[in-house]
Design a protein around this motif. Structure first.
Motif, PDB file in Angstrom:
ATOM      1  N   LEU A 148      17.357   1.872  -3.144  1.00  0.00           N
ATOM      2  CA  LEU A 148      18.554   2.911  -3.206  1.00  0.00           C
ATOM      3  C   LEU A 148      19.302   3.276  -1.869  1.00  0.00           C
ATOM      4  O   LEU A 148      20.104   4.042  -1.705  1.00  0.00           O
ATOM      5  N   GLY A 149      18.468   2.724  -0.803  1.00  0.00           N
ATOM      6  CA  GLY A 149      18.986   3.118   0.654  1.00  0.00           C
ATOM      7  C   GLY A 149      18.729   4.519   1.102  1.00  0.00           C
ATOM      8  O   GLY A 149      19.487   4.890   2.034  1.00  0.00           O
ATOM      9  N   GLN A 150      17.616   5.213   0.631  1.00  0.00           N
ATOM     10  CA  GLN A 150      17.348   6.544   0.775  1.00  0.00           C
ATOM     11  C   GLN A 150      16.192   6.495   2.230  1.00  0.00           C
ATOM     12  O   GLN A 150      15.390   7.042   2.008  1.00  0.00           O
ATOM     13  N   VAL A 151      16.821   5.538   2.824  1.00  0.00           N
ATOM     14  CA  VAL A 151      15.728   5.423   4.273  1.00  0.00           C
ATOM     15  C   VAL A 151      15.491   6.636   4.868  1.00  0.00           C
ATOM     16  O   VAL A 151      14.312   6.955   5.501  1.00  0.00           O
ATOM     17  N   SER A 152      16.543   7.573   5.067  1.00  0.00           N
ATOM     18  CA  SER A 152      16.080   9.041   5.793  1.00  0.00           C
ATOM     19  C   SER A 152      15.052   9.818   5.006  1.00  0.00           C
ATOM     20  O   SER A 152      14.617  10.582   5.757  1.00  0.00           O
TER      21      SER A 152
ATOM     22  N   SER B 242      13.203  -3.435  11.891  1.00  0.00           N
ATOM     23  CA  SER B 242      14.508  -3.440  12.194  1.00  0.00           C
ATOM     24  C   SER B 242      15.220  -4.471  11.401  1.00  0.00           C
ATOM     25  O   SER B 242      16.422  -4.304  11.004  1.00  0.00           O
ATOM     26  N   GLU B 243      14.805  -5.383  11.197  1.00  0.00           N
ATOM     27  CA  GLU B 243      15.276  -6.434  10.444  1.00  0.00           C
ATOM     28  C   GLU B 243      15.495  -6.349   8.938  1.00  0.00           C
ATOM     29  O   GLU B 243      16.598  -6.472   8.252  1.00  0.00           O
ATOM     30  N   LEU B 244      14.310  -5.550   8.596  1.00  0.00           N
ATOM     31  CA  LEU B 244      14.466  -5.060   7.065  1.00  0.00           C
ATOM     32  C   LEU B 244      15.636  -3.968   7.053  1.00  0.00           C
ATOM     33  O   LEU B 244      16.195  -4.242   6.120  1.00  0.00           O
ATOM     34  N   LEU B 245      15.790  -3.111   7.840  1.00  0.00           N
ATOM     35  CA  LEU B 245      16.795  -2.092   7.678  1.00  0.00           C
ATOM     36  C   LEU B 245      18.293  -2.817   7.831  1.00  0.00           C
ATOM     37  O   LEU B 245      19.017  -2.442   7.038  1.00  0.00           O
ATOM     38  N   THR B 246      18.244  -3.637   8.798  1.00  0.00           N
ATOM     39  CA  THR B 246      19.549  -4.173   8.871  1.00  0.00           C
ATOM     40  C   THR B 246      19.951  -5.125   7.511  1.00  0.00           C
ATOM     41  O   THR B 246      21.213  -5.151   7.209  1.00  0.00           O
ATOM     42  N   SER B 247      18.767  -5.792   7.158  1.00  0.00           N
ATOM     43  CA  SER B 247      19.307  -6.626   6.045  1.00  0.00           C
ATOM     44  C   SER B 247      19.740  -5.904   4.806  1.00  0.00           C
ATOM     45  O   SER B 247      20.667  -5.910   3.872  1.00  0.00           O
TER      46      SER B 247
ATOM     47  N   GLU C 259       6.085   4.939   8.872  1.00  0.00           N
ATOM     48  CA  GLU C 259       4.741   4.253   8.533  1.00  0.00           C
ATOM     49  C   GLU C 259       4.987   3.341   7.255  1.00  0.00           C
ATOM     50  O   GLU C 259       4.728   2.480   7.085  1.00  0.00           O
ATOM     51  N   THR C 260       5.725   4.028   6.359  1.00  0.00           N
ATOM     52  CA  THR C 260       5.871   3.311   4.939  1.00  0.00           C
ATOM     53  C   THR C 260       6.949   2.164   5.276  1.00  0.00           C
ATOM     54  O   THR C 260       6.680   1.121   4.790  1.00  0.00           O
ATOM     55  N   LEU C 261       7.974   2.515   6.331  1.00  0.00           N
ATOM     56  CA  LEU C 261       8.643   1.250   6.454  1.00  0.00           C
ATOM     57  C   LEU C 261       7.967   0.085   7.090  1.00  0.00           C
ATOM     58  O   LEU C 261       8.253  -1.136   6.909  1.00  0.00           O
ATOM     59  N   ILE C 262       6.996   0.386   7.967  1.00  0.00           N
ATOM     60  CA  ILE C 262       6.285  -0.623   8.614  1.00  0.00           C
ATOM     61  C   ILE C 262       5.363  -1.233   7.666  1.00  0.00           C
ATOM     62  O   ILE C 262       5.301  -2.585   7.918  1.00  0.00           O
ATOM     63  N   LYS C 263       4.801  -0.684   6.789  1.00  0.00           N
ATOM     64  CA  LYS C 263       4.065  -1.386   5.648  1.00  0.00           C
ATOM     65  C   LYS C 263       4.876  -2.106   4.893  1.00  0.00           C
ATOM     66  O   LYS C 263       4.218  -3.510   4.560  1.00  0.00           O
ATOM     67  N   LEU C 264       5.937  -1.823   4.415  1.00  0.00           N
ATOM     68  CA  LEU C 264       6.809  -2.804   3.698  1.00  0.00           C
ATOM     69  C   LEU C 264       7.240  -3.968   4.438  1.00  0.00           C
ATOM     70  O   LEU C 264       7.304  -4.895   3.943  1.00  0.00           O
ATOM     71  N   SER C 265       7.892  -3.844   5.856  1.00  0.00           N
ATOM     72  CA  SER C 265       8.192  -4.751   6.622  1.00  0.00           C
ATOM     73  C   SER C 265       6.822  -5.970   6.766  1.00  0.00           C
ATOM     74  O   SER C 265       7.280  -7.047   6.824  1.00  0.00           O
ATOM     75  N   LYS C 266       5.738  -5.397   6.967  1.00  0.00           N
ATOM     76  CA  LYS C 266       4.389  -6.245   6.780  1.00  0.00           C
ATOM     77  C   LYS C 266       4.388  -6.966   5.955  1.00  0.00           C
ATOM     78  O   LYS C 266       3.963  -8.065   5.678  1.00  0.00           O
ATOM     79  N   ALA C 267       4.281  -6.207   4.666  1.00  0.00           N
ATOM     80  CA  ALA C 267       4.224  -7.050   3.345  1.00  0.00           C
ATOM     81  C   ALA C 267       5.468  -8.083   3.033  1.00  0.00           C
ATOM     82  O   ALA C 267       4.977  -9.114   2.399  1.00  0.00           O
ATOM     83  N   LEU C 268       6.468  -7.717   3.596  1.00  0.00           N
ATOM     84  CA  LEU C 268       7.634  -8.810   3.275  1.00  0.00           C
ATOM     85  C   LEU C 268       7.631  -9.859   4.549  1.00  0.00           C
ATOM     86  O   LEU C 268       8.482 -10.741   4.639  1.00  0.00           O
ATOM     87  N   LYS C 269       6.743  -9.518   5.643  1.00  0.00           N
ATOM     88  CA  LYS C 269       6.833 -10.458   6.750  1.00  0.00           C
ATOM     89  C   LYS C 269       7.993 -10.528   7.526  1.00  0.00           C
ATOM     90  O   LYS C 269       8.716 -11.608   7.975  1.00  0.00           O
TER      91      LYS C 269
ATOM     92  N   GLY D  29       1.007  -1.408   0.047  1.00  0.00           N
ATOM     93  CA  GLY D  29      -0.067   0.054   0.128  1.00  0.00           C
ATOM     94  C   GLY D  29       0.953   1.293  -0.035  1.00  0.00           C
ATOM     95  O   GLY D  29       0.514   2.164   0.465  1.00  0.00           O
ATOM     96  N   VAL D  30       2.258   1.196  -0.595  1.00  0.00           N
ATOM     97  CA  VAL D  30       3.100   2.464  -0.740  1.00  0.00           C
ATOM     98  C   VAL D  30       3.170   2.491  -2.052  1.00  0.00           C
ATOM     99  O   VAL D  30       2.851   1.728  -3.057  1.00  0.00           O
ATOM    100  N   SER D  31       3.750   3.757  -2.445  1.00  0.00           N
ATOM    101  CA  SER D  31       4.114   4.032  -4.144  1.00  0.00           C
ATOM    102  C   SER D  31       5.256   3.497  -4.209  1.00  0.00           C
ATOM    103  O   SER D  31       6.058   2.779  -3.687  1.00  0.00           O
ATOM    104  N   GLU D  32       5.545   3.387  -5.470  1.00  0.00           N
ATOM    105  CA  GLU D  32       6.487   2.482  -6.224  1.00  0.00           C
ATOM    106  C   GLU D  32       7.841   3.443  -5.898  1.00  0.00           C
ATOM    107  O   GLU D  32       9.208   2.990  -5.718  1.00  0.00           O
ATOM    108  N   ARG D  33       7.783   4.675  -5.717  1.00  0.00           N
ATOM    109  CA  ARG D  33       8.631   5.501  -5.532  1.00  0.00           C
ATOM    110  C   ARG D  33       9.284   5.361  -4.182  1.00  0.00           C
ATOM    111  O   ARG D  33      10.645   5.346  -3.933  1.00  0.00           O
ATOM    112  N   GLN D  34       8.465   4.924  -3.271  1.00  0.00           N
ATOM    113  CA  GLN D  34       9.027   4.452  -1.843  1.00  0.00           C
ATOM    114  C   GLN D  34       9.725   3.220  -1.826  1.00  0.00           C
ATOM    115  O   GLN D  34      10.624   2.980  -1.301  1.00  0.00           O
ATOM    116  N   VAL D  35       9.407   2.151  -2.636  1.00  0.00           N
ATOM    117  CA  VAL D  35       9.984   1.167  -2.921  1.00  0.00           C
ATOM    118  C   VAL D  35      11.388   1.216  -3.311  1.00  0.00           C
ATOM    119  O   VAL D  35      12.466   0.775  -3.037  1.00  0.00           O
TER     120      VAL D  35
END
Length: 203
Positions: free
Chosen positions: A28-32, A51-56, A37-47, A17-23
């Protein structure tokens, strides 16, 4: 993405439920530049946890960027190679045209008058051949411009040298006198054709 059955980045953006731009920003590592909220949505979609998403993903970013840079440099080198190759072909064609034009200019009088003179000689066998000699001068001039030199002269008698002479009649040892029958040519240090010679009878 493969573990959770997501086949593309576009599919990931839809499922999270996020834009392709956010993906793309995450890739590209532009986490900042991304909202929590977007990171949480992506982590849920990837299960996975955020923190694990950011670390990996954080471990993969330098390698991905390095690979992207290498691919970009390779593409740039390939484009430059093709450009230089095309330029070289154009220069080669231009030089060949200039060479042909300069050669034709030197040979102009020969091209214009030699066929006429040759036809006249065939019609009149009594015509003196010496009158045709001036027409050959452009050819001699062109050879001179190219640095092509004759080896000896027709009828010259000189010591036999197998390096520059081809014996076509009789036998002779190096240093023995022979007679030139057909001219040879060289261009600087390069031998083009050996002069054809015949042995002079010792009698």
């Amino acid at each position: 993405m493969q573990l959770v059955g997501i086949s593309s980045y576009k599919a990931l953006s839809r499922q999270a439920g996020v834009s392709e731009r956010q993906v793309k920003r995450l890739r590209l590592g532009q986490v900042s530049q991304m909202r929590v909220e977007t990171l949480i949505k992506l982590s849920k979609a990837l299960k996975v946890s955020a923190s694990e998403l950011l670390t990996s993903f954080g471990d993969r970013i330098p390698a991905l960027l390095e690979q992207t840079n290498r691919e970009h440099e390779l593409a740039s080198l390939q484009q430059e190679y093709q450009r230089l190759r095309s330029l070289l072909e154009q220069q080669r064609e231009t030089l060949m045209q200039e060479f042909q034009m300069s050669s034709l200019q030197v040979l102009e009088s020969f091209l214009l008058y030699w066929p006429t003179a040759a036809a006249a000689a065939q019609e009149n066998p009594q015509m003196e051949a010496v009158k045709l000699l001036p027409l050959v001068r452009p050819v001699q001039q062109l050879l001179s411009q190219w640095g092509v030199e004759a080896i000896a002269s027709v009828g010259a008698e000189l010591p036999y040298d197998p390096q520059f002479h081809q014996l076509i009649a009789g036998t002779a040892q190096p240093g023995e006198t022979v007679k030139v029958r057909n001219l040879g040519y060289r261009q600087g240090e390069k031998l083009l054709h050996r002069a054809k010679v015949s042995a002079i009878s010792k009698a």
